[in-house]
Each structure stands twice: as structure tokens, then as C-alpha cells.
Design a protein around this motif. Structure first.
Motif, PDB file in Angstrom:
ATOM      1  N   ALA A  90       0.808  -1.186   0.059  1.00 32.25           N
ATOM      2  CA  ALA A  90      -0.054   0.130   0.014  1.00 32.25           C
ATOM      3  C   ALA A  90       0.907   1.368  -0.092  1.00 32.25           C
ATOM      4  N   HIS A  91       2.049   1.078   0.408  1.00 35.69           N
ATOM      5  CA  HIS A  91       2.838   2.491   0.802  1.00 35.69           C
ATOM      6  C   HIS A  91       4.446   2.008   0.516  1.00 35.69           C
ATOM      7  N   GLU A  92       4.862   0.792   0.145  1.00 36.35           N
ATOM      8  CA  GLU A  92       6.300   0.581  -0.100  1.00 36.35           C
ATOM      9  C   GLU A  92       6.394  -0.154  -1.452  1.00 36.35           C
ATOM     10  N   LEU A  93       7.664  -0.092  -2.029  1.00 36.26           N
ATOM     11  CA  LEU A  93       7.969  -0.296  -3.195  1.00 36.26           C
ATOM     12  C   LEU A  93       9.007  -1.480  -3.222  1.00 36.26           C
ATOM     13  N   LEU A  94       9.373  -2.257  -4.151  1.00 37.50           N
ATOM     14  CA  LEU A  94      10.455  -3.138  -4.402  1.00 37.50           C
ATOM     15  C   LEU A  94      11.779  -2.148  -4.473  1.00 37.50           C
ATOM     16  N   PRO A  95      12.828  -2.815  -4.024  1.00 40.12           N
ATOM     17  CA  PRO A  95      14.148  -2.177  -4.342  1.00 40.12           C
ATOM     18  C   PRO A  95      14.367  -1.360  -5.645  1.00 40.12           C
ATOM     19  N   ASN A  96      13.785  -2.029  -6.638  1.00 43.38           N
ATOM     20  CA  ASN A  96      14.055  -1.535  -8.144  1.00 43.38           C
ATOM     21  C   ASN A  96      13.201  -0.280  -8.185  1.00 43.38           C
ATOM     22  N   GLY A  97      12.060   0.043  -7.420  1.00 44.78           N
ATOM     23  CA  GLY A  97      11.107   0.977  -7.369  1.00 44.78           C
ATOM     24  C   GLY A  97       9.959   0.679  -8.088  1.00 44.78           C
ATOM     25  N   ASP A  98       9.760  -0.639  -8.439  1.00 47.92           N
ATOM     26  CA  ASP A  98       8.508  -1.111  -8.994  1.00 47.92           C
ATOM     27  C   ASP A  98       7.480  -1.416  -7.978  1.00 47.92           C
ATOM     28  N   GLU A  99       6.206  -1.519  -8.298  1.00 51.24           N
ATOM     29  CA  GLU A  99       5.055  -1.722  -7.423  1.00 51.24           C
ATOM     30  C   GLU A  99       5.002  -3.137  -7.058  1.00 51.24           C
ATOM     31  N   MET A 113      13.197 -12.516   6.466  1.00 44.23           N
ATOM     32  CA  MET A 113      14.109 -11.963   5.717  1.00 44.23           C
ATOM     33  C   MET A 113      15.407 -11.113   6.612  1.00 44.23           C
ATOM     34  N   ASP A 114      16.567 -10.952   6.143  1.00 43.83           N
ATOM     35  CA  ASP A 114      17.610 -10.424   6.875  1.00 43.83           C
ATOM     36  C   ASP A 114      17.413  -8.867   6.582  1.00 43.83           C
ATOM     37  N   TYR A 115      18.044  -8.324   7.607  1.00 42.73           N
ATOM     38  CA  TYR A 115      17.805  -6.973   7.730  1.00 42.73           C
ATOM     39  C   TYR A 115      18.268  -6.116   6.239  1.00 42.73           C
ATOM     40  N   ALA A 116      19.568  -6.589   5.888  1.00 42.11           N
ATOM     41  CA  ALA A 116      20.335  -5.898   4.651  1.00 42.11           C
ATOM     42  C   ALA A 116      19.463  -6.140   3.457  1.00 42.11           C
ATOM     43  N   ASP A 117      18.671  -7.168   3.403  1.00 40.43           N
ATOM     44  CA  ASP A 117      17.540  -7.230   2.295  1.00 40.43           C
ATOM     45  C   ASP A 117      16.446  -6.146   2.534  1.00 40.43           C
ATOM     46  N   ILE A 118      15.879  -6.129   3.615  1.00 42.22           N
ATOM     47  CA  ILE A 118      14.791  -5.590   4.130  1.00 42.22           C
ATOM     48  C   ILE A 118      15.114  -3.936   3.682  1.00 42.22           C
ATOM     49  N   ARG A 119      16.181  -3.572   4.166  1.00 37.44           N
ATOM     50  CA  ARG A 119      16.626  -2.099   3.952  1.00 37.44           C
ATOM     51  C   ARG A 119      16.609  -1.705   2.519  1.00 37.44           C
ATOM     52  N   GLN A 120      16.623  -2.479   1.611  1.00 34.51           N
ATOM     53  CA  GLN A 120      16.777  -2.357   0.050  1.00 34.51           C
ATOM     54  C   GLN A 120      15.499  -1.809  -0.388  1.00 34.51           C
ATOM     55  N   PHE A 121      14.275  -2.098   0.304  1.00 36.30           N
ATOM     56  CA  PHE A 121      13.049  -1.717  -0.086  1.00 36.30           C
ATOM     57  C   PHE A 121      12.553  -0.077  -0.060  1.00 36.30           C
ATOM     58  N   ASP A 122      12.089   0.423  -0.643  1.00 37.07           N
ATOM     59  CA  ASP A 122      11.734   1.629  -0.719  1.00 37.07           C
ATOM     60  C   ASP A 122      10.508   1.807   0.209  1.00 37.07           C
ATOM     61  N   ALA A 123      10.643   2.567   1.512  1.00 41.47           N
ATOM     62  CA  ALA A 123       9.652   2.989   2.201  1.00 41.47           C
ATOM     63  C   ALA A 123       8.907   3.887   2.122  1.00 41.47           C
ATOM     64  N   GLY A 124       9.165   4.945   1.188  1.00 33.64           N
ATOM     65  CA  GLY A 124       8.621   6.326   1.281  1.00 33.64           C
ATOM     66  C   GLY A 124       8.270   6.976  -0.046  1.00 33.64           C
ATOM     67  N   SER A 125       8.567   6.382  -1.050  1.00 32.74           N
ATOM     68  CA  SER A 125       8.324   7.102  -2.381  1.00 32.74           C
ATOM     69  C   SER A 125       6.777   7.030  -2.805  1.00 32.74           C
ATOM     70  N   LYS A 126       6.149   5.962  -2.809  1.00 33.38           N
ATOM     71  CA  LYS A 126       4.773   5.733  -3.163  1.00 33.38           C
ATOM     72  C   LYS A 126       3.992   6.707  -2.466  1.00 33.38           C
ATOM     73  N   TYR A 127       3.264   7.162  -3.225  1.00 37.80           N
ATOM     74  CA  TYR A 127       1.955   7.746  -2.779  1.00 37.80           C
ATOM     75  C   TYR A 127       0.993   7.007  -1.889  1.00 37.80           C
ATOM     76  N   TYR A 128       0.557   7.515  -0.744  1.00 40.89           N
ATOM     77  CA  TYR A 128      -0.398   6.956   0.066  1.00 40.89           C
ATOM     78  C   TYR A 128      -1.607   7.463   0.320  1.00 40.89           C
ATOM     79  N   ASP A 129      -2.555   6.833  -0.312  1.00 39.84           N
ATOM     80  CA  ASP A 129      -4.046   7.818  -0.169  1.00 39.84           C
ATOM     81  C   ASP A 129      -4.498   7.967   0.992  1.00 39.84           C
ATOM     82  N   LYS A 130      -4.162   7.117   2.082  1.00 41.04           N
ATOM     83  CA  LYS A 130      -4.750   7.640   3.299  1.00 41.04           C
ATOM     84  C   LYS A 130      -4.089   8.745   4.004  1.00 41.04           C
TER      85      LYS A 130
END
Length: 302
Positions: A90-99, A113-130
């Protein structure tokens, strides 16, 4: 239209414990909770991506007295900030920026998941309608240790009063071993970070899961606790289930009555409801005698 009042909280107010027949058993005698606690929910979720460092810094800039956040555990035992136990499409993206495809909406479980892999995901770029006012920027799910270091450095650099950290253990019995470790391990991993950073007097551990609070109370009785409540069982039934008197009773704001506040205060318990995002509701709750608010919009106050 939502009316916003910006406040500058230059001085952190502290109040002594209320003298009652039954005092909270785990209250730290060294540092009292704020007289009225303004808690930024997941940092400042209405303004910045939730549970991220930018959200915490925004809340500090506004002038909160407490930073509220959620804790999860990665496969390699790291404590990180996240409300959901998986990467939320709903508000996070894959590491490559895809939905994240609908078929994979709960695929990326943090505890798998190991944290190093979790950190690669984008947690702030996607518009969140809520939260349409939320500023978008590329960021990540941080480690709790990194959040603490960054916050403490910011406080020193800007000569701010010390804030509290209200950290929720995201756990429940039915997902032990699936989304998180059992309560003993969860609490220990969390407290390892807190003790290493030496912020114990300024920490509140909150949860809907009484098991983690019970472990904490038995092993670290000096740490402040908050019981999160969304049921209609009532104060006494919830306290019996918990088995001790917490420092804070934290119900859904719709459950707050003047009687509940009075009953809590008689037992030395502060009442800090969640999650209050309307100025009129804040005023009504303050009139009932609450001791603080948890809000997505910490710039909205009084």
C-alpha cells in the motif's frame, strides 16, 4: 477543513507520580512522564512516511514529547521499525522502485528476511492515499539502534529537551514463530538495544500483547509500560488479564470516558489514547482529563 495550530514546545514539562493507593509497580523513580504527553504516531505519519527516520525528525522539529514507533524482528535478529510484519504494498515499493504485485502482497515477511535485504525496499516514495499530505521521499525501514542514535544526535545538535521513546512490540500468540519470535526473545532483543543505548529511563514499551508486557515487567521492572486496548472489556478486566498495574492505559480514543480517566488516575495510571487526528476530538478528550495523545499529526494540537 482541518485547522492546524503549530506549537513550539521549547520546554519539556515533567510531573511527579500521582499519590494513590496502588502505584504502578514498574514506574521508574528517576524520570517522570511529561505532564501532558504529545506523541507522534509512527513519528509523524500524517506528514512523513511512517516509522522512518524522516518521520521521527519531523516530529522532533514540531516539538513532540514522545516518539511513538513499532518494532519488528528480522530473520537475523535485528530490531527494526515497521508496523506491518511484511513489506506493505500500500505504501512501499520493491528495491528497484516497482510496485509489489497483488499476488505478492504478503510475500516479503520481515521475520523471514535478513535486515540487509529489508533495507533495500523503498518505504517512502509511493503515494499513500490514506495520508495525502505525507511528503514523499526515498527512504527505508531503519534499525531501532539507528533511530536512537539519530534522534539523540538531533536533540544535542538542536539543544532540545530529551524525548521519550514509546515502542510497540508487534506480536500476538497466533503468529509466534511466523511473524516474530516468542515473547521472551522479542523482549530480550528489544531490551538489548535499549540498554546498549542507555535510554532506559526514557523508554515506554507498549503492546496489545500482554505476554510481552508481562515478560518485560518480570525482567525489567524499571521500564515503563503501556497497555494498548481496543476491546470493550473495561479497565478492571484488562488489568486482571495483564496481571499488574501499568504506567499507562492506552485505549482507542473512542473508548475514553471521564469515568475511565478517573478510575485510572485513582490507580496512578496515565491515560493516553490513540490515534487522535481531529482538533475538536483532542479538545473533548482533554476536557475528560487525559494525560496525552497519540496522533498522526503532531502539528495538530490544542
Amino acid at each position: 477543513m482541518r485547522f492546524i495550530l503549530y506549537t513550539s514546545l521549547a520546554v519539556l514539562l515533567f510531573s511527579g507520580c500521582t499519590s494513590t493507593k496502588m502505584m504502578p509497580a514498574n514506574s521508574s523513580p528517576a524520570v517522570s512522564l511529561p505532564a501532558f504527553d504529545i506523541e507522534g504516531h509512527r513519528g509523524a505519519r500524517g506528514l512523513m512516511p511512517e516509522n522512518t527516520i524522516p518521520a521521527m525528525l519531523k516530529a522532533l522539529e514540531i516539538g513532540v514529547t514522545t516518539l511513538e514507533m513499532d518494532a519488528q524482528i528480522s530473520r537475523d535478529g535485528q530490531v527494526l521499525l515497521s508496523h506491518d510484519p511484511y513489506i506493505n504494498p500500500a505504501h512501499e515499493l520493491l528495491p528497484n522502485g516497482d510496485e509489489i504485485p497483488d499476488a505478492d502482497k504478503q510475500k516479503y515477511v520481515l521475520y523471514e528476511m535478513d535486515y540487509a535485504d529489508i533495507r533495500q525496499f523503498d518505504a517512502g516514495s509511493k503515494y499513500y492515499d490514506k495520508f495525502p499530505d505525507q511528503q514523499k521521499l526515498k527512504t527505508y525501514k531503519p534499525l531501532l539502534s539507528e533511530v536512537i542514535d539519530t534522534v539523540q544526535q538531533y536533540i544535542r545538535a538542536h539543544h532540545l529537551p530529551q524525548v521519550f521513546y514509546n515502542i510497540e512490540t508487534k506480536s500476538k500468540a497466533e503468529t509466534d514463530g511466523k511473524y516474530h519470535p516468542a515473547p521472551d526473545e522479542f523482549v530480550q532483543r528489544l531490551m538489548d538495544v535499549i540498554t546498549e543505548k542507555e535510554i532506559e529511563p526514557y523508554v515506554i514499551i507498549q503492546s496489545f500483547d500482554v505476554r510481552t508486557l508481562q515478560v518485560l515487567h518480570a525482567q525489567y521492572p524499571e521500564i515503563k509500560t503501556a497497555l494498548l486496548v481496543e476491546n470493550i472489556l473495561g479497565l478492571e478486566a484488562n488489568l486482571r488479564k495483564l496481571g499488574f498495574v501499568p504506567d499507562i492505559y492506552s485505549p482507542n480514543y473512542k473508548l475514553v470516558t471521564s469515568k475511565l480517566v478517573a478510575d485510572c488516575h485513582r490507580q496512578g495510571i496515565k491515560v493516553i489514547p490513540w490515534t487522535v487526528n481531529d482538533i475538536n476530538e483532542i479538545k473533548q478528550l482533554k476536557a475528560k482529563g487525559i494525560d496525552g495523545i497519540i496522533t498522526d499529526y503532531p502539528d495538530l494540537f490544542r
